[in-house]
Design an enzyme around this catalytic site. Structure first.
Site, PDB file in Angstrom:
ATOM      1  N   THR A   1       0.850  -1.180   0.000  1.00 55.71           N
ATOM      2  CA  THR A   1       0.000   0.000   0.000  1.00 55.71           C
ATOM      3  C   THR A   1       0.887   1.232   0.000  1.00 55.71           C
ATOM      4  O   THR A   1       1.971   1.234   0.581  1.00 55.71           O
ATOM      5  CB  THR A   1      -1.012   0.021   1.168  1.00 55.71           C
ATOM      6  OG1 THR A   1      -2.001   1.017   0.903  1.00 55.71           O
ATOM      7  CG2 THR A   1      -0.370   0.288   2.512  1.00 55.71           C
TER       8      THR A   1
ATOM      9  N   HIS B   1      -5.492  -0.736   4.984  1.00 55.11           N
ATOM     10  CA  HIS B   1      -5.089   0.676   4.874  1.00 55.11           C
ATOM     11  C   HIS B   1      -6.191   1.480   5.564  1.00 55.11           C
ATOM     12  O   HIS B   1      -7.205   1.812   4.961  1.00 55.11           O
ATOM     13  CB  HIS B   1      -4.956   1.056   3.399  1.00 55.11           C
ATOM     14  CG  HIS B   1      -4.432   2.435   3.164  1.00 55.11           C
ATOM     15  ND1 HIS B   1      -3.396   2.674   2.305  1.00 55.11           N
ATOM     16  CD2 HIS B   1      -4.794   3.645   3.656  1.00 55.11           C
ATOM     17  CE1 HIS B   1      -3.150   3.984   2.267  1.00 55.11           C
ATOM     18  NE2 HIS B   1      -4.001   4.587   3.084  1.00 55.11           N
TER      19      HIS B   1
ATOM     20  N   CYS C   1      -2.934   7.980   7.514  1.00 55.49           N
ATOM     21  CA  CYS C   1      -3.497   6.627   7.509  1.00 55.49           C
ATOM     22  C   CYS C   1      -2.508   5.652   8.159  1.00 55.49           C
ATOM     23  O   CYS C   1      -1.311   5.922   8.240  1.00 55.49           O
ATOM     24  CB  CYS C   1      -3.776   6.158   6.083  1.00 55.49           C
ATOM     25  SG  CYS C   1      -5.003   7.144   5.204  1.00 55.49           S
TER      26      CYS C   1
END
Length: 161
Positions: free
Chosen positions: A22, A45, A28
């Protein structure tokens, strides 16, 4: 070897020789789970701490720590993992806009990290590595073959945990 890309508010599971990746982890948090015995990896994520922040309409399970982590564990179990064997590694949760002050609503990164840790604690999953905070974005890649998490941080290079 396949690289399975996990987008924002997304999650997925991989078995060897695949890898999970990711990008764009700012505030995040990338949550990576691994069952060493069965060599099953999972990645989420996470964008926000809790699903109570969801607007009306359909809930995106992978977006929130309190829904993404239990769902990821469930997907891993369906793939053959056993919860008692799963450990976690987390990365991200940066405070990307430090100039905005100490308002709790602007502490998205730290709040995401706290929520992910709580969800993992609630699931009785131990965190064995962590690279969180700071003010730089990250890209992470998990190798399902050996459980190594590679973390690329802007202006700081690459490390493995």
């Amino acid at each position: 070897m396949e690289i399975i890309k996990i987008g924002m508010a997304d999650l997925g599971v991989a078995k060897p020789p695949s890898k999970l990746r990711t990008t764009g982890l700012g505030s995040c948090v990338g949550v990576v789970l691994y069952d060493q015995t069965h060599k099953i990896a999972g990645m989420a994520h996470v964008m926000l701490p809790e699903s109570s922040l969801a607007k009306s309409g359909e809930l995106t399970i992978g977006k929130y720590a309190d829904t993404a982590i239990p769902h990821l564990i469930n997907l891993m179990e369906k793939a053959g993992a056993q919860t008692r064997n799963i450990v976690a590694k987390i990365a991200g949760g940066a405070q990307m806009f430090a100039f905005l002050g100490n308002s709790d609503t602007m502490r998205i990164g730290p709040r995401n990290v706290e929520a992910c840790k709580q969800a993992l604690k609630d699931a009785h999953i131990k965190i064995v590595a962590e690279d969180t905070g700071g003010n730089c974005g990250r890209t992470i890649e998990m190798d399902a073959t050996n459980g190594v998490l590679q973390i690329r941080t802007v202006n700081q290079g690459v490390k493995e945990v």
